[in-house]
Design a protein around this motif. Sequence first.
Motif, PDB file in Angstrom:
ATOM      1  N   ILE A  93      -4.120   0.706  -2.356  1.00 46.80           N
ATOM      2  CA  ILE A  93      -4.392   2.386  -2.141  1.00 46.80           C
ATOM      3  C   ILE A  93      -4.708   2.851  -3.640  1.00 46.80           C
ATOM      4  CG2 ILE A  93      -3.332   4.292  -1.434  1.00 46.80           C
ATOM      5  CD1 ILE A  93      -1.742   2.963   0.725  1.00 46.80           C
ATOM      6  N   ASP A  96      -8.385   2.045  -4.641  1.00 48.46           N
ATOM      7  CA  ASP A  96      -9.290   2.926  -3.942  1.00 48.46           C
ATOM      8  C   ASP A  96      -9.324   4.511  -4.475  1.00 48.46           C
ATOM      9  OD1 ASP A  96     -10.085   0.995  -2.113  1.00 48.46           O
ATOM     10  OD2 ASP A  96      -8.679   1.400  -0.639  1.00 48.46           O
ATOM     11  N   ARG A  97      -8.330   5.043  -4.985  1.00 44.96           N
ATOM     12  CA  ARG A  97      -8.210   6.180  -5.552  1.00 44.96           C
ATOM     13  C   ARG A  97      -8.307   6.338  -7.086  1.00 44.96           C
ATOM     14  NH1 ARG A  97      -4.461   9.973  -1.830  1.00 44.96           N
ATOM     15  NH2 ARG A  97      -4.468   8.796   0.039  1.00 44.96           N
ATOM     16  N   THR A 227     -11.461   7.090  -2.445  1.00 48.71           N
ATOM     17  CA  THR A 227     -11.047   7.993  -1.286  1.00 48.71           C
ATOM     18  C   THR A 227     -10.473   9.424  -1.474  1.00 48.71           C
ATOM     19  OG1 THR A 227      -8.895   7.089  -1.446  1.00 48.71           O
ATOM     20  CG2 THR A 227     -10.296   5.788  -0.112  1.00 48.71           C
ATOM     21  N   THR A 239     -12.021   5.827   8.360  1.00 50.96           N
ATOM     22  CA  THR A 239     -10.564   5.583   8.758  1.00 50.96           C
ATOM     23  C   THR A 239      -9.792   4.632   7.895  1.00 50.96           C
ATOM     24  OG1 THR A 239     -11.323   6.222  10.915  1.00 50.96           O
ATOM     25  CG2 THR A 239      -8.936   5.208  10.601  1.00 50.96           C
ATOM     26  N   SER A 240      -8.855   5.149   7.520  1.00 51.05           N
ATOM     27  CA  SER A 240      -7.825   4.352   6.721  1.00 51.05           C
ATOM     28  C   SER A 240      -7.420   2.951   7.304  1.00 51.05           C
ATOM     29  CB  SER A 240      -6.416   4.774   6.392  1.00 51.05           C
ATOM     30  OG  SER A 240      -5.496   4.002   5.724  1.00 51.05           O
ATOM     31  N   ARG A 243      -4.335   2.740   9.634  1.00 53.29           N
ATOM     32  CA  ARG A 243      -4.477   3.334  10.886  1.00 53.29           C
ATOM     33  C   ARG A 243      -5.188   2.516  12.069  1.00 53.29           C
ATOM     34  NH1 ARG A 243      -5.154   9.636   9.235  1.00 53.29           N
ATOM     35  NH2 ARG A 243      -3.344   9.930   7.794  1.00 53.29           N
ATOM     36  N   ALA A 368     -12.921  -3.146   6.895  1.00 49.41           N
ATOM     37  CA  ALA A 368     -12.710  -1.814   6.308  1.00 49.41           C
ATOM     38  C   ALA A 368     -13.607  -1.047   5.581  1.00 49.41           C
ATOM     39  CB  ALA A 368     -11.444  -2.136   5.239  1.00 49.41           C
ATOM     40  N   ARG A 372     -13.107   1.329   1.273  1.00 46.23           N
ATOM     41  CA  ARG A 372     -11.638   1.186   1.713  1.00 46.23           C
ATOM     42  C   ARG A 372     -11.158  -0.326   1.445  1.00 46.23           C
ATOM     43  NH1 ARG A 372      -8.666   5.797   2.926  1.00 46.23           N
ATOM     44  NH2 ARG A 372      -9.634   7.278   4.098  1.00 46.23           N
ATOM     45  N   THR A 375      -7.431  -0.814  -0.089  1.00 47.66           N
ATOM     46  CA  THR A 375      -6.359  -0.793   1.067  1.00 47.66           C
ATOM     47  C   THR A 375      -6.163  -1.993   2.006  1.00 47.66           C
ATOM     48  OG1 THR A 375      -6.626   1.615   0.591  1.00 47.66           O
ATOM     49  CG2 THR A 375      -5.419   0.729   2.612  1.00 47.66           C
TER      50      THR A 375
END
Length: 430
Positions: A93, A96-97, A227, A239-240, A243, A368, A372, A375
């Motif tokens: 995560i 990605d950020r 993201t 979408t993550s 999820r 993904a 993404r 993640t």
Amino acid sequence: MSQQTQDRPQTTQPPRTDDIVIGRTGKRHSSRYRWGILGIGIFAQAAFSAAFQGIPTSGSILAAAYGYSLSQLGLVLAAVTAGIFVTDVFWGILSDRIGERTVLIVGLGGTTATLAYVTAFLVPGGGAAPAAWALAAVLFLSGALGGCVNGASGRAVMGWFPANKRGFAISLRVAAVPLGGALGAAILPSLALGAGFRWVFAFLTVFMLAATVAVVLWLDEPPIARTKASGGIAATTTTSPLRRWDIWRVAITAFLLDLPQFTVLTFGTVFLTSEIGLPIEGVVVALVVVQVLAAASRVWSGRWTDNRGGRYRRTLVRGYSWAIAVAFVGVAGYSFAPTWLVIALFVTAGFLACGWHGVHYAEIATMAGAERSGTALGLENTMVFGGAFVTPLIIPIVLSVSSWPVVMLVVGAVPAVASALMMPKEQPVG
């Protein structure tokens, strides 16, 4: 690795867009730069793999040198993978950020420091050895930091390679795991026997330091979306992966398939020496062959599925699963077979159990999407190293109430069958 564009001769045609690629820093690179990024990813992954897969190949030597029981050995061997299991999805995560460069520098640098600490303070000497919990605690931290390489380097590859080459590229990057393990299996037991564990951990420290330096000097991030943009505004509507049940379902099969893989990697030395009577030199050869064949399998599967548009990745994973189950059933019958056949079955079971990762990682990253993928690969590796963490804890328990044939069936064949049944089928085209 980066280079400024050279003066081009006058031409009436515009320059090809794939001749020059521009990283997130704004630097302009030759299109060959992507192979340099892949090389950095392979090197970093191999350095970390030499630790988390190489140390278990010296398991029986470590137990003797440190004076550990089988359960204490299991705790130490599970520590690195436990750290990866706990943190890997968060590293993904974070990649990605904030980007993979920062993540890799922090994580790999931290891993180098922890391995240096083990080298200096947590090796046997003077007739005494550190407590199992102390060594396990520092190795846990090493795994927690080093797990960054799994998602971050995979995201870099996804970002720099076009879609029709990602399966092959990621398979090459993932092949670094067994190659690093093979290097560890070839070097660490000899170092442990000849020079002691201080040299084992010193070698791993230097290897990890070199990977960290390579990232600092040469890695530029790919020009793909993150993201989150500045001000907290979402940079993507994708979408993550966390999820999506379809991605979770694929990731769970990675957990199942890692149980047979780490049955071979964590207690293969113990099994081959205690049950088969193979000397340590023969065990080293067997485990190196397992890792080399696994690396070849990962690369072949990535190339094969790329050439078919990636349509058969899930089918191939199901095929691996059934083949792994059959191979472990064969190993479970070792008491009825000649030694050479048992070793051949063990190597086959081992390389199959280690050889499915390439297409599996490519599939979940593709599902993904590139932005993404960090993640998704973090989730994948959380499941992978969850299996790696629980396997050395399960095996002593199963052994205490049964025998090695039962271990090979319960921790090898049963999860592989479950994976084959759970892996979703490809969606029909059109």
